[in-house]
Write an enzyme that holds these catalytic residues in place. Structure first.
Site, PDB file in Angstrom:
ATOM      1  N   GLY A 174      -8.707 -18.823  26.466  1.00 26.63           N
ATOM      2  CA  GLY A 174      -8.732 -17.885  27.603  1.00 26.63           C
ATOM      3  C   GLY A 174      -9.493 -16.616  27.239  1.00 26.63           C
ATOM      4  N   HIS A 175      -9.150 -16.060  26.079  1.00 24.70           N
ATOM      5  CA  HIS A 175      -9.869 -14.857  25.632  1.00 24.70           C
ATOM      6  C   HIS A 175     -11.356 -15.162  25.416  1.00 24.70           C
ATOM      7  CE1 HIS A 175      -5.696 -14.075  23.896  1.00 24.70           C
ATOM      8  NE2 HIS A 175      -5.887 -13.011  24.662  1.00 24.70           N
ATOM      9  N   SER A 207      -1.667 -18.689  26.756  1.00 25.98           N
ATOM     10  CA  SER A 207      -1.109 -17.367  26.488  1.00 25.98           C
ATOM     11  C   SER A 207      -0.730 -17.291  25.021  1.00 25.98           C
ATOM     12  CB  SER A 207       0.148 -17.141  27.344  1.00 25.98           C
ATOM     13  OG  SER A 207       0.886 -16.031  26.841  1.00 25.98           O
TER      14      SER A 207
END
Ligand code: AMP
Length: 285
Positions: A42-43, A191
């Site tokens: 995600g990052h 996450s």
């Protein structure tokens, strides 16, 4: 300053500024991705988006103490800087800014930033300290990096709205861009906190996205927001979540509530607990 392959690691605002001046003098457009580390795909998608929109990407890794309440997971939040640096280098990031808390909040630090509007309700009802901490650290980082564009994840949709509002209100010239949530094959939003989940909890966590999607469909079909929200909260408990902080359908534009049917572009947002882990997610509805 040390270099990890192509990546320059800076720990002080002074070093960072020197790097930024060098990039500016070379005529580079700067992209920025702030994170708390323990990086995942995600990052890295945010880094990729920043690369598309700039010539040089600066990422920060700072586990910001002021956005954690005393009872929250500041002490146990995963920290893995060497791995993060490798991932950032691999993703084409140019500079990693990884300050310590004393660099960000030196003795005598006394300023707060309070954003109203989109920060009201939802997360704030359950984590009243949170957006105050986020606003200060993001304002500082945006001022430190002075990027042309900064990329934030839609994963933290309310945070994205708060940062946008703040940048507009305080005339921070960096363009704030939102990037879509990256999920695993089962739809679970990636996450750093997923690392806390047991195998059983992970199986339950993977149901969150589907329950929100179904709620979104019902809202689109014309059911009142309140009915859909209550049904989704019940479905989460039935799926095995221990506690639901909120499931809410809000206007995508400003997070304001609907009084009846959902008659404008909407976002369905939720926060729920599995054991000691609090998960959040949201979707367009
Ligand atoms: P964090 O390190 O969790 O504070 O997140 C740093 C940035 O990455 C924030 O803009 C988040 O919204 C974003 N982010 C976190 N998880 C994801 C994800 N699964 N997909 C896209 N962006 C994400």
């Amino acid at each position: 300053m040390t270099a990890v392959s192509e990546l320059i690691l800076t720990r002080t605002v002074a070093d960072l500024r020197a790097q930024v001046v060098a990039l500016r003098n070379a005529g580079r457009r700067i992209g920025f991705v702030p994170t708390m580390g323990a990086l995942h795909e995600g990052h890295l998608a945010l880094v990729a988006e920043a690369r598309r929109r700039s010539d040089a990407v600066i990422a920060s890794v700072f586990v910001n103490p002021t956005q954690f309440a005393a009872h929250e997971d500041l002490g146990t939040y995963p920290r893995q800087e060497a791995r993060d640096a490798e991932l950032l280098a691999g993703a084409g990031c140019s500079i990693l800014f990884a300050p310590d808390a004393a660099e960000m909040y030196p003795q005598g630090f006394a300023t707060s930033v309070q954003v109203g509007g989109p920060s009201e309700g939802l997360e704030t009802d359950f984590r009243p300290h949170f957006f105050g901490g986020v606003a200060v650290v993001v304002a500082k980082l945006l001022n430190q990096v002075q990027a042309d564009v900064a990329v934030f994840g839609e994963k933290d949709y309310q945070q994205l709205m708060v940062v946008r509002r703040m940048a507009r209100d305080l005339d921070i010239p960096t363009e704030i861009v939102g990037a879509p949530t990256v999920r695993d094959d089962h739809g679970l939003a990636l996450s750093s906190r997923n690392a806390y989940l047991s195998a059983d909890e992970l199986a339950v966590a993977r149901r969150l996205n589907g329950i929100l999607r179904e709620a979104g469909e019902r809202a689109k079909a014309g059911e009142p927001a309140a009915v859909v929200e209550a049904a989704a909260a019940e479905a989460l408990i039935e799926a095995g979540f221990a506690k639901v902080d909120y499931v809410a359908i809000r206007r995508a534009e400003d997070l304001s509530a609907f009084s009846g049917a959902v008659d404008a572009p909407a976002r369905i947002l939720a926060a729920a607990w599995l054991g000691k882990t609090r998960l959040i997610d949201n979707l367009a509805a």
